[in-house]
Design an enzyme around this catalytic site. Sequence first.
Site, PDB file in Angstrom:
ATOM      1  CB  ALA A   1      73.971 -19.672 -15.118  1.00 58.82           C
TER       2      ALA A   1
ATOM      3  CE1 TYR B   1      76.536  -5.562 -23.808  1.00 60.22           C
ATOM      4  CE2 TYR B   1      76.603  -5.085 -26.161  1.00 60.22           C
ATOM      5  CZ  TYR B   1      76.816  -5.950 -25.103  1.00 60.22           C
ATOM      6  OH  TYR B   1      77.319  -7.205 -25.344  1.00 60.22           O
TER       7      TYR B   1
HETATM    8  N1  NAD Z   1      74.891 -13.001 -27.053  1.00 59.78           N
HETATM    9  C1  NAD Z   1      75.467 -12.143 -27.865  1.00 59.78           C
HETATM   10  O1  NAD Z   1      75.025 -11.944 -28.996  1.00 59.78           O
HETATM   11  C2  NAD Z   1      76.714 -11.395 -27.446  1.00 59.78           C
HETATM   12  C3  NAD Z   1      77.354 -10.632 -28.411  1.00 59.78           C
HETATM   13  C4  NAD Z   1      78.499  -9.927 -28.050  1.00 59.78           C
HETATM   14  C5  NAD Z   1      78.976 -10.017 -26.749  1.00 59.78           C
HETATM   15  N2  NAD Z   1      78.323 -10.762 -25.834  1.00 59.78           N
HETATM   16  C6  NAD Z   1      78.867 -10.811 -24.469  1.00 59.78           C
HETATM   17  O2  NAD Z   1      79.047 -12.164 -24.092  1.00 59.78           O
HETATM   18  C7  NAD Z   1      78.868 -12.311 -22.687  1.00 59.78           C
HETATM   19  C8  NAD Z   1      77.875 -13.415 -22.404  1.00 59.78           C
HETATM   20  O3  NAD Z   1      76.640 -13.068 -23.017  1.00 59.78           O
HETATM   21  P1  NAD Z   1      75.430 -14.080 -23.143  1.00 59.78           P
HETATM   22  O4  NAD Z   1      74.829 -13.863 -24.469  1.00 59.78           O
HETATM   23  O5  NAD Z   1      75.851 -15.437 -22.735  1.00 59.78           O
HETATM   24  O6  NAD Z   1      74.427 -13.446 -22.089  1.00 59.78           O
HETATM   25  P2  NAD Z   1      73.538 -14.150 -20.958  1.00 59.78           P
HETATM   26  O7  NAD Z   1      72.675 -13.073 -20.414  1.00 59.78           O
HETATM   27  O8  NAD Z   1      72.923 -15.389 -21.461  1.00 59.78           O
HETATM   28  O9  NAD Z   1      74.632 -14.556 -19.885  1.00 59.78           O
HETATM   29  C9  NAD Z   1      75.195 -13.652 -19.007  1.00 59.78           C
HETATM   30  C10 NAD Z   1      75.229 -14.313 -17.638  1.00 59.78           C
HETATM   31  O10 NAD Z   1      75.847 -13.406 -16.721  1.00 59.78           O
HETATM   32  C11 NAD Z   1      75.120 -13.422 -15.533  1.00 59.78           C
HETATM   33  N3  NAD Z   1      75.295 -12.134 -14.874  1.00 59.78           N
HETATM   34  C12 NAD Z   1      74.776 -10.929 -15.248  1.00 59.78           C
HETATM   35  N4  NAD Z   1      75.124  -9.984 -14.372  1.00 59.78           N
HETATM   36  C13 NAD Z   1      75.897 -10.585 -13.434  1.00 59.78           C
HETATM   37  C14 NAD Z   1      76.541 -10.133 -12.257  1.00 59.78           C
HETATM   38  N5  NAD Z   1      76.435  -8.848 -11.873  1.00 59.78           N
HETATM   39  N6  NAD Z   1      77.256 -11.017 -11.518  1.00 59.78           N
HETATM   40  C15 NAD Z   1      77.331 -12.318 -11.901  1.00 59.78           C
HETATM   41  N7  NAD Z   1      76.728 -12.801 -12.993  1.00 59.78           N
HETATM   42  C16 NAD Z   1      76.009 -11.951 -13.750  1.00 59.78           C
HETATM   43  C17 NAD Z   1      73.675 -13.669 -15.927  1.00 59.78           C
HETATM   44  O11 NAD Z   1      72.920 -14.238 -14.869  1.00 59.78           O
HETATM   45  C18 NAD Z   1      73.848 -14.631 -17.097  1.00 59.78           C
HETATM   46  O12 NAD Z   1      73.801 -15.981 -16.675  1.00 59.78           O
HETATM   47  C19 NAD Z   1      78.469 -10.944 -22.177  1.00 59.78           C
HETATM   48  O13 NAD Z   1      79.623 -10.305 -21.689  1.00 59.78           O
HETATM   49  C20 NAD Z   1      77.959 -10.235 -23.419  1.00 59.78           C
HETATM   50  O14 NAD Z   1      78.113  -8.833 -23.311  1.00 59.78           O
HETATM   51  C21 NAD Z   1      77.209 -11.465 -26.151  1.00 59.78           C
END
Ligand code: NAD
Length: 384
Positions: free
Chosen positions: A14, A190
């Site tokens: 999501a 993190y």
């Molecule tokens: N956005 C960035 O710049 C970025 C950069 C590097 C890595 N990442 C990694 O990419 C992945 C996705 O990030 P994003 O930017 O889409 O973040 P986001 O917060 O938009 O999405 C993460 C989703 O995971 C869900 N979530 C969180 N904890 C949970 C749990 N315990 N059980 C089930 N669902 C859970 C949240 O509800 C959310 O929908 C993450 O692993 C993040 O660490 C993101």
Amino acid sequence: MQSHQKRALVTGGAGLIGSHIVDLLLREGWTVRILDNLEPQTHKNGKPSWVNPAAEFRQGNVQDYDTMHSALTDIDVVFHEAAYGGYMPEMAKYVLVNSFGTAQMLEIIRDHQLPIRKVVVASSQAVYSEGAALCPEHGHVVPLLRPAEQLRAGDFAVHCPVLVEGIVCGKPTASIPTPESTPGGGETVYALTKVDQERLVLLWGKQTGIPTVALRYSCTYGPRQSLFNPYTGVIAIFCTRLLNHQPPVLYEDGSQTRDLCFVEDIARANLLVATSDQLDGLPVNVGSGRATSVRDLARIISAQLGIALEPLARGEFRPGEIRSLISDISRIRTIGYEPQTTLEQGIARYVEWIRTQGSVEDYFAKAEAGLRAKGIVQSVQPSR
Ligand SMILES: NC(=O)c1ccc[n+]([C@@H]2O[C@H](COP(=O)([O-])OP(=O)(O)OC[C@H]3O[C@@H](n4cnc5c(N)ncnc54)[C@H](O)[C@@H]3O)[C@@H](O)[C@H]2O)c1
Ligand SMILES: [Zn+2]
């Protein structure tokens, strides 16, 4: 991978990146299941409207054994995106969601001999700390994060860490693109948990023989980036500030740079590594390969929103912030990846989306006092 093996589990489906992976997989004819607990900090109004109805949606926590076991059943490929992220004050929660959640998922697949064909895990360029740099004297070096005392004194440079007869070189370095071979480690909670996640997945892959890839995303942005989270997402925060007629807040001097990557490019990278076996077992950078300063970013957003407010640089910094990190994306280019959306195009897409989101509140303003109280944001104290 055989064509019939096209059932995906997208954890965190999501969220920003997960939801775009879901859409892409569905367009490519996959069957998709989402597991997402709708983390309240990210999804203040519950299940977002963009969750694709063609996917099976399950609300649940990756920490929960039975929920995970059931979600992993009848799946070929796992895209593990669920994570706790950003500059949050918690420590234990990162470890529980990110490290423990991933370890338990791998154990479930192994112990129940689930016929998973591949696990792609979302890692981050944060594992590199400052990444690769060039010292005028020592050439290619790998500096650590800048100590808080240095930032407190108003010195934002990244200094050469090389020891010469017991004395640190200390010359200011220039950032260069960081390849996967660069030693990393994680110097924030993190980042530590991202290191855990990718190491757990890659070593489990070697032990079980199940193909794995750890994608080290750079700073990802685009439509659906949470407008409620004051701790993460510089583009979302600048947009909500400007839309509330508040100037964007720059930490340090605003010259720190980011490798900003449009979310659809990140989603495509996921599909590419899932459908190729060439990069199996490896950590793989994915980003734009370009540096943009935070000050330029504020300018671009301001221009696109048509709200001209000079950004504020108030002599603040965030301990643990990376000064400048550009991903070397040569490895993923070998399987046909090329970033397709420029920063201007991507921000235009984001601004277009944000305008459909009704009134947007400036959560950052509310969170600011808390950020300072917890030492997440600190002030420069020049010596008297
Ligand atoms: N956005 C960035 O710049 C970025 C950069 C590097 C890595 N990442 C990694 O990419 C992945 C996705 O990030 P994003 O930017 O889409 O973040 P986001 O917060 O938009 O999405 C993460 C989703 O995971 C869900 N979530 C969180 N904890 C949970 C749990 N315990 N059980 C089930 N669902 C859970 C949240 O509800 C959310 O929908 C993450 O692993 C993040 O660490 C993101
Ligand atoms: Zn040096």
